[in-house]
Motif scaffolding. Structure first.
Motif, mmCIF file in Angstrom:
data_model
loop_
_atom_site.group_PDB
_atom_site.id
_atom_site.type_symbol
_atom_site.label_atom_id
_atom_site.label_comp_id
_atom_site.label_asym_id
_atom_site.label_seq_id
_atom_site.Cartn_x
_atom_site.Cartn_y
_atom_site.Cartn_z
ATOM 1 N N ILE A 58 32.118 -50.499 -19.469
ATOM 2 C CA ILE A 58 32.772 -49.274 -19.991
ATOM 3 C C ILE A 58 33.155 -49.331 -21.464
ATOM 4 O O ILE A 58 32.648 -48.072 -21.935
ATOM 5 N N LYS A 59 33.343 -50.153 -21.995
ATOM 6 C CA LYS A 59 33.684 -50.272 -23.432
ATOM 7 C C LYS A 59 32.323 -49.843 -24.378
ATOM 8 O O LYS A 59 32.448 -49.214 -25.175
ATOM 9 N N ASN A 60 31.049 -50.435 -23.759
ATOM 10 C CA ASN A 60 29.968 -50.073 -24.430
ATOM 11 C C ASN A 60 29.499 -48.341 -24.439
ATOM 12 O O ASN A 60 28.872 -48.160 -25.348
ATOM 13 N N VAL A 61 30.014 -47.831 -23.324
ATOM 14 C CA VAL A 61 29.843 -46.491 -23.264
ATOM 15 C C VAL A 61 30.845 -45.553 -23.854
ATOM 16 O O VAL A 61 30.387 -44.602 -24.634
ATOM 17 N N ILE A 62 31.937 -45.999 -23.689
ATOM 18 C CA ILE A 62 33.253 -45.197 -24.375
ATOM 19 C C ILE A 62 33.107 -45.219 -25.807
ATOM 20 O O ILE A 62 33.514 -44.241 -26.641
ATOM 21 N N GLY A 63 32.723 -46.363 -26.518
ATOM 22 C CA GLY A 63 33.003 -46.561 -27.938
ATOM 23 C C GLY A 63 34.480 -46.265 -28.218
ATOM 24 O O GLY A 63 35.198 -46.751 -27.676
ATOM 25 N N SER A 68 41.187 -50.694 -20.481
ATOM 26 C CA SER A 68 42.046 -52.132 -20.280
ATOM 27 C C SER A 68 41.499 -52.412 -18.706
ATOM 28 O O SER A 68 41.371 -51.631 -18.115
ATOM 29 N N TYR A 69 41.879 -53.642 -18.433
ATOM 30 C CA TYR A 69 41.691 -54.179 -17.041
ATOM 31 C C TYR A 69 43.005 -54.807 -16.433
ATOM 32 O O TYR A 69 43.674 -55.238 -17.143
ATOM 33 N N TYR A 83 28.839 -40.130 -25.329
ATOM 34 C CA TYR A 83 28.936 -40.913 -24.239
ATOM 35 C C TYR A 83 27.256 -41.249 -23.809
ATOM 36 O O TYR A 83 26.998 -42.271 -23.542
ATOM 37 N N ARG A 84 26.672 -40.141 -23.890
ATOM 38 C CA ARG A 84 25.379 -40.302 -23.547
ATOM 39 C C ARG A 84 24.478 -41.047 -24.550
ATOM 40 O O ARG A 84 23.454 -41.940 -24.263
ATOM 41 N N ALA A 85 24.724 -41.005 -25.753
ATOM 42 C CA ALA A 85 24.096 -41.689 -27.032
ATOM 43 C C ALA A 85 24.229 -43.303 -26.760
ATOM 44 O O ALA A 85 23.610 -44.121 -26.707
ATOM 45 N N ASN A 86 25.527 -43.622 -26.368
ATOM 46 C CA ASN A 86 25.998 -45.073 -26.430
ATOM 47 C C ASN A 86 25.415 -45.625 -25.161
ATOM 48 O O ASN A 86 25.137 -46.931 -24.919
ATOM 49 N N ALA A 87 25.379 -44.615 -23.748
ATOM 50 C CA ALA A 87 24.932 -45.069 -22.946
ATOM 51 C C ALA A 87 23.321 -45.489 -22.796
ATOM 52 O O ALA A 87 22.832 -46.476 -22.189
ATOM 53 N N GLU A 88 22.507 -44.676 -23.652
ATOM 54 C CA GLU A 88 21.212 -44.816 -23.674
ATOM 55 C C GLU A 88 20.913 -45.931 -24.663
ATOM 56 O O GLU A 88 20.214 -46.806 -24.119
#
Length: 304
Positions: free
Chosen positions: A52-57, A63-64, A165-170
């Motif tokens: 999730i952190k890789n996408v939300i930046g 947190s988990y 979100y889309r740039a991070n996800a890509e």
């Protein structure tokens, strides 16, 4: 449900959890005119946290609940866990029954929406059971599905962050595709007849199906953990019959079970692998991609 005991024990926390939520809500309320930036996200365990952190930046906080080293199948939540969920905008879970008991308990003390990230993954059943094996994240190709589900939900909640979100996800999906290519190159080093992964919990089914490994374990899933002499003997026979050169232990499972099997089968334990959590700081497996690379290197070294 995998951990009925956990559900029963967890229910005893409900009154305390409710009191905790009531007692603390006024303490930490946002001051007038002070609005928190971005989404506040809670997830179940550390692997999802990293994805999730890789996408939300930087557009939000993540947190988990389940600490590194604890079993997701067996973890029993405490009142502070309910509070974290209640204060979050969304609770992301793996699904495939991994957190079923946690979801049911949390839904009694919070109206935070629970969103499953594994939707669309083709489930692999547990051996001898109709339930699905939950360890879909151990196949990086499945994690691409997780990311796509995550982006769709984030955009719906926060349209203003769509481009981020889309740039991070890509970018992250590109890393996952590169990881997939790298795994296939490494697996090719192992002779085909030696591509057998033996661990305590038979957690590598999705990985094995994708990359051509037979997988087995002392038990199917840790909530059914037994470690009986019959289980040890059965697995030792599998190892001998298939001429498996080595076995492995998991970071979240007591090594004594596999030590017994390795002695009975006369093979070595080639190393430690990560399944239900990323590694602690300094381990070299602190992220999902790093933990998968670590696992593959251990498999190659032990089986080639």
């Amino acid at each position: 449900m995998f951990k009925l005991k956990a559900l029963i024990v967890s229910l005893s926390f409900l009154v305390l959890a409710s009191l905790t939520l009531i007692g603390c809500s006024s303490e930490e309320a946002t001051s007038p005119g002070e609005e928190a930036e971005g989404l506040t996200i809670i997830t179940s365990f550390s692997v999802l946290d990293d994805i999730i952190k890789n996408v939300i930046g930087d557009r939000g906080t993540v947190s988990y609940i389940i600490p590194i080293g604890e079993e997701p199948h067996e973890y029993e939540p405490v009142p502070s866990d309910y509070r974290k969920v209640s204060e979050a905008d969304v609770f992301y879970v793996n699904g495939l029954d991994l957190e079923e008991w946690l979801e049911k308990v949390v839904s009694n003390v919070s109206d935070t929406e629970i969103v499953t990230l594994s939707d669309g993954v083709t489930p692999i059943p547990l051996v001898g059971d109709d339930e699905a094996d939950p360890h879909a994240w151990l196949n990086p190709k499945n994690v691409i599905t997780y990311v796509e589900n995550l982006v769709a939900d984030l955009v719906a909640r926060d349209p203003g962050g769509e481009d981020i979100y889309r740039a991070n996800a890509e970018a992250y999906i590109q890393e996952l595709e590169e990881l997939d290519t790298w795994i296939r190159e490494q697996v090719a080093i192992i002779p085909e007849q030696q591509r057998v992964i033996i661990v305590s919990e038979n957690a590598f089914k999705y990985f094995g199906e994708e990359y051509g490994f037979h997988t087995d374990g002392i038990w199917e899933i840790n909530s059914l953990e037994e470690g009986t002499p019959q289980q040890f003997a059965r697995l030792a026979e599998v190892i001998k019959d298939r001429n498996v050169p080595a076995v492995f232990v998991e970071t979240t499972v007591d090594t004594r079970y596999m030590e017994t099997v390795s002695k009975e089968a006369g093979v070595t334990i080639a190393g430690e692998v990560y399944t239900d959590a990323v590694g602690k700081e300094g381990s070299g497996a602190e992220t999902f991609i790093k933990m998968i690379k670590h696992n593959v290197n251990v498999f190659v070294d032990g089986l080639k």
